[in-house]
Design an enzyme around this catalytic site. Structure first.
Site, PDB file in Angstrom:
ATOM      1  CB  VAL A 240      -8.590  14.690  -0.552  1.00 55.86           C
ATOM      2  CG1 VAL A 240      -6.947  15.945   0.137  1.00 55.86           C
ATOM      3  CG2 VAL A 240      -9.205  16.095  -1.045  1.00 55.86           C
TER       4      VAL A 240
ATOM      5  CG  ASN B 279      -7.606  12.253   5.397  1.00 55.62           C
ATOM      6  OD1 ASN B 279      -7.867  12.018   6.847  1.00 55.62           O
ATOM      7  ND2 ASN B 279      -8.662  13.013   4.612  1.00 55.62           N
TER       8      ASN B 279
ATOM      9  N   GLY C  68       0.960  -1.007   0.173  1.00 56.48           N
ATOM     10  CA  GLY C  68      -0.110  -0.024   0.069  1.00 56.48           C
ATOM     11  C   GLY C  68       0.664   1.321   0.068  1.00 56.48           C
TER      12      GLY C  68
ATOM     13  CB  THR D 165     -18.746  16.243   0.964  1.00 52.29           C
ATOM     14  OG1 THR D 165     -17.510  16.897   2.559  1.00 52.29           O
ATOM     15  CG2 THR D 165     -17.814  14.653   0.328  1.00 52.29           C
TER      16      THR D 165
ATOM     17  CE  LYS E 171     -10.923   9.499   6.946  1.00 52.41           C
ATOM     18  NZ  LYS E 171      -9.942   9.709   7.168  1.00 52.41           N
TER      19      LYS E 171
ATOM     20  CG  HIS F 136      -5.747  -8.268   0.630  1.00 54.42           C
ATOM     21  ND1 HIS F 136      -6.619  -7.582   1.308  1.00 54.42           N
ATOM     22  CD2 HIS F 136      -5.394  -6.673   0.368  1.00 54.42           C
ATOM     23  CE1 HIS F 136      -7.047  -6.831   0.936  1.00 54.42           C
ATOM     24  NE2 HIS F 136      -6.572  -6.473   0.548  1.00 54.42           N
TER      25      HIS F 136
ATOM     26  NE  ARG G  49     -17.038  11.161   1.163  1.00 53.84           N
ATOM     27  CZ  ARG G  49     -15.890  10.408   1.145  1.00 53.84           C
ATOM     28  NH1 ARG G  49     -15.008  10.263  -0.284  1.00 53.84           N
ATOM     29  NH2 ARG G  49     -14.802  11.667   1.994  1.00 53.84           N
TER      30      ARG G  49
END
Length: 351
Positions: free
Chosen positions: A179, A171, A17, A196, A135, A40, A264
């Site tokens: 973003v 983030n 990642g 958003t 988060k 994975h 969202r």
């Protein structure tokens, strides 16, 4: 302070990642004895293995295709490679997508972390560091709740011999799906750039700073726990959109329109690093950059019972039971209307 990676076997999950690959390259430069790369995604795993082949020193590496939800695979990895250090970067992180797929979010982020932490403790790993997120604080998304449960799993299995540390990040600039790359894709297509809400804001950290914080956590001595760093002031996403458009050589609004799409499912107006139930250690008491968060946790007996029930409910794909156990383990979690609708409409033992 001794380098925790030099001449040691290191297991890195989520190795392909955005954050994982940056960590892999940083660790390879510190001359570990061996680097075990678990991911994975076949493509991501191939790419990081290829990238590491160019790192001077020729670190021995073992790319393994699989995930942390497979206890048999974890047993094989710990028995064959005997990792002394574990860096856990594997996670599903896209909030709206996880709102539509809550069971995989819980399985991968929470239950997989619990299995990994158990295996690490059983095999006497000397250092365990996990990427966490803001988060996880007062979560409104299943992604955030699953990461909070992952933090609790580390607290459950951390010991003096195997201290486990989670680092809450904001983030990460430049990570896949974040973003700024999204804005750049929208600009390249001629717009519009989507935001958003005009007042939504987020904490941001550069990829290099994120890696630095995680490696710093591996260097800490003493107890495990959940840690944070001062990431400065949050950034208003609308201001960021204007900046990215201008840096691309366009005039916001006139040349590249900006469209408000509304929050969202699972989104919050603002993220935070501490809940009302948490306090943070004074600066400097836990190192120069990282500060220990004093956070509530369930008793071991309660955690073990509920996590076993959660695992069984996830195996049955019973979303109602999954949410019930998740909310009991993470009482600050407030499921979104999207997730509640999935639960209401789910057939028995299915999503």
């Amino acid at each position: 302070m001794n380098n925790p990676f030099t001449a040691r076997n290191v297991l890195l999950t989520g190795a392909g990642g955005s954050i994982g690959s940056a960590i892999a390259i940083a660790i390879a430069g510190q001359k570990p004895r061996a680097l075990v790369l678990l991911d994975h995604s076949e493509q991501n795993l191939h790419q990081i293995d290829f990238d590491l082949s160019a790192v001077p020193g020729g670190t021995a590496r073992s790319p393994i295709l699989g995930d942390v939800c497979d206890p048999a695979l974890l047993s094989e990895i710990f028995e064959e490679y005997e990792p002394e250090v574990v860096i856990h970067a594997a996670a599903f992180k896209h909030v709206p997508l996880m709102e539509k797929n809550p069971i995989p979010a819980v399985q991968n982020n929470a239950l997989g972390t619990n299995l990994l932490a158990q295996a690490a403790r059983a095999h006497g790993v000397s250092t365990f560091v996990m990427v966490s997120t803001d988060k996880a604080v007062n979560p409104r998304s299943v992604m955030g709740a699953s990461k909070r449960l992952a933090e609790l799993a580390l607290l459950r299995w951390s010991s003096a011999r195997t201290p486990m540390r989670a680092v809450r990040l904001g983030n990460v600039f430049g990570s896949c799906g974040s973003v700024v790359p999204t804005f750049l894709q929208q600009i390249a297509a001629g717009g519009p750039v989507t935001v958003t809400h005009p007042d939504v804001n987020r904490y941001f950290v550069s990829l290099s700073k994120a890696v630095e914080l995680l490696l710093s956590a591996a260097n800490l001595t003493g107890r495990g726990g959940v840690y944070m760093s001062d990431l400065g002031e949050p950034v208003r996403i609308l201001d960021l959109a204007h900046q990215v458009i201008e840096n691309a050589g366009f005039e916001p609004e006139s040349e590249i329109p900006i469209v408000m799409t509304g929050l969202r499912p699972g989104d919050k107006m603002a993220e935070e690093f501490l809940s009302d139930h948490e306090t943070v250690a004074a600066p400097g008491s836990e190192g120069e950059t990282l500060r220990l968060i004093h956070t509530p946790e369930p008793t071991h007996e309660k955690f073990d019972a509920l996590i076993a029930e959660l695992q069984e409910a996830a195996d049955r794909r019973d979303l109602a039971d999954v949410l019930d156990r998740l909310c009991r383990l993470v009482p600050d979690y407030q499921p979104s209307e999207t997730v509640l609708a999935l639960r209401k409409n789910a057939a028995p033992h299915s999503v």
